[in-house]
Design an enzyme around this catalytic site. Structure first.
Site, PDB file in Angstrom:
ATOM      1  CG  HIS B  39      67.976  19.519 -26.845  1.00 16.46           C
ATOM      2  ND1 HIS B  39      67.970  19.244 -28.191  1.00 16.46           N
ATOM      3  CD2 HIS B  39      69.067  20.309 -26.632  1.00 16.46           C
ATOM      4  CE1 HIS B  39      69.002  19.845 -28.773  1.00 16.46           C
ATOM      5  NE2 HIS B  39      69.684  20.483 -27.850  1.00 16.46           N
ATOM      6  CG  HIS B 123      69.018  19.463 -33.700  1.00 16.81           C
ATOM      7  ND1 HIS B 123      69.623  18.300 -33.288  1.00 16.81           N
ATOM      8  CD2 HIS B 123      67.986  19.667 -32.848  1.00 16.81           C
ATOM      9  CE1 HIS B 123      68.964  17.820 -32.247  1.00 16.81           C
ATOM     10  NE2 HIS B 123      67.973  18.628 -31.954  1.00 16.81           N
ATOM     11  CD  GLU B 125      68.933  13.519 -35.094  1.00 18.16           C
ATOM     12  OE1 GLU B 125      68.225  13.721 -34.084  1.00 18.16           O
ATOM     13  OE2 GLU B 125      68.492  12.984 -36.128  1.00 18.16           O
ATOM     14  CB  SER B 222      63.358  19.531 -26.733  1.00 20.51           C
ATOM     15  OG  SER B 222      62.647  18.468 -27.320  1.00 20.51           O
ATOM     16  CG  ASN B 224      61.153  15.348 -28.935  1.00 20.86           C
ATOM     17  OD1 ASN B 224      60.164  15.172 -28.220  1.00 20.86           O
ATOM     18  ND2 ASN B 224      62.386  15.383 -28.439  1.00 20.86           N
TER      19      ASN B 224
END
Lengths: 282, 282
Positions: B39, B123, B125, B222, B224
């Site tokens: 990302h 997301h 993931e 992103s 994180n």
């Protein structure tokens, strides 16, 4: 004295396991229990007086002619094997909610999980549960602080199974699970706190907030009774743990308008009724 | 302008999985990635410019002549099967820390656990992890509040496996584990938050407490990076999330004596260096 309002907790007293154990004991007159059947001296005295059901703390001293009852808290695996080897006539009054953590302890230790038990290492229930652990020694902790201390000493492995003594505080159990979740790669959290204990705790908490004085009736050696006292003390300034009506002190009630009553899981109804009667007489 | 002290977070930037994915991409020039490899738009543009590594969001539109790279966040099980059936030349750059929750999801759902995932349902993931669940649909929750709402709707079963998106807040994950421990008979808590994410979060937190302005460098898509921004904002009033040095605004620094810098796990060092250089020029 002015009139005092007396309220009983919504849930209190006998749990399923204790009621079942007493029924078992009454159905096996003149038998012997290895250790105290339940943690209530008055009820134990009644079983001995009316049904001849005695208590023997030492497995080596048990009369071989007598039928043996296993106490609600369970016993250690080796002791059970010994009794079976001797061909003793055994009736198991271990609470099914205690058998569960014993089984989890055996299964998870076999599968390679480190066993962490939230409980009192000296309590018969925990001595029993610990004895079912295979190939390793469980870590028994009695608080979040002692868990943190074990962490500092690198005693926590990465794959852990967490079990609780059936009568422990659900709140602290959750905090322990939270802490372990942050430091282990896998934590299997088994909530083995019994519902009756949890319900009694919740009811004591809400009643303690309402009243000026709380009476907790139960054995002074009873974990769950002590926990009710501890929880009540957080919300009510005047809490008293008594085993029976004779310990009531009239001075506690002077100037008070409301009194709450709760009782441990091993406290029989007949004791609670005597306590209620005595308070009304004041 | 007066001199400003610039401090880098103790841990920031590239994690193991991102570094590995970029190395894979560089070793496979002219390949195509199904979705964005990481990302960070700037780094993706660099890989396209210097190595001819393109991005294709739609599996049906992938050029069959090209080698295919699987993004760090992983892809859905069905998509992987499709690529394999077509005989595509696949290189898997899925982060090993993302493969782990995929495997846990498959195994625990097979064993009859209800899967609860702490993450963003949208997301990539999480879309990937969810797709590995067998015979049931995982419950994806993004906060303790949404878990409590699911509880109110009786959506929580008694045997649960809890997994986290790798980039989620460790603190909230612990709170979720605590809540589940109170309502389920068994919770298997798998702490799948990646260490690099956790370290970056801890470092951002302590740096944000010290400085007057925090610059968070990373992709605005992103997870994180956004989490670093959120954590920093709790401790520092002036936080800015930027993708590169061109977004810096000299006015942010007027009258400030200290500036902290951190960067997401998908932010390459070369961008961070440009940001540092520009701040020094101010």
């Amino acid at each position: 004295m002015q009139k005092i309002e007396v309220k009983l907790a919504k849930n209190y007293g006998f749990c399923f396991g204790v009621r079942r154990a007493i029924e078992i004991a009454q159905s096996r007159p003149n038998s012997v229990v290895l250790g105290e059947l339940i943690h209530n001296p008055k009820e134990i005295a009644r079983l001995e007086r009316d049904f001849g059901v005695g208590v023997c703390e030492d497995i080596e001293k048990i009369d071989p002619a007598k039928a043996v009852i296993i106490r609600t808290h369970g016993i250690q695996k080796n002791d059970l094997s010994k009794l079976k080897e001797r061909g003793a006539d055994i009736t198991d009054a271990t609470c099914p909610f205690v058998i569960k953590p014993q089984e989890i302890c055996a299964k998870c230790s076999r599968e390679g999980y480190e066993i962490i038990i939230f409980g009192d290492a000296a309590h018969p229930e925990i001595k029993g549960v610990v004895s079912y652990c295979e190939n390793s020694t469980p870590l028994v902790i009695n608080s979040l602080e002692s868990l943190k201390a074990a962490k500092e000493q690198n005693k926590i492995k990465s794959k852990v199974a967490l079990i609780s003594q059936t009568t422990k505080s659900a709140e602290v159990f959750g905090q322990i699970a939270e802490f372990l979740s942050g430091i282990c790669s896998e934590v299997r959290v088994f909530n083995t706190i019994c519902n009756a204990t949890f319900d009694n705790q919740q009811s004591a908490r809400s009643l303690a907030k309402e009243v000026e004085i709380m009476i907790i009736v139960g054995g002074k050696n009873s974990s769950n009774t002590k926990m009710l006292y501890k929880i009540s003390s957080e919300f009510c300034e005047n809490c008293y743990l008594i085993e029976d009506e004779n310990e009531l002190n009239v001075e506690w009630f002077v100037g008070k308008k409301s009194c709450g009553i709760t009782a441990g899981a091993s406290t029989p109804e007949w004791i609670i009724e005597k306590v209620l009667k005595r308070i009304k007489e004041f």
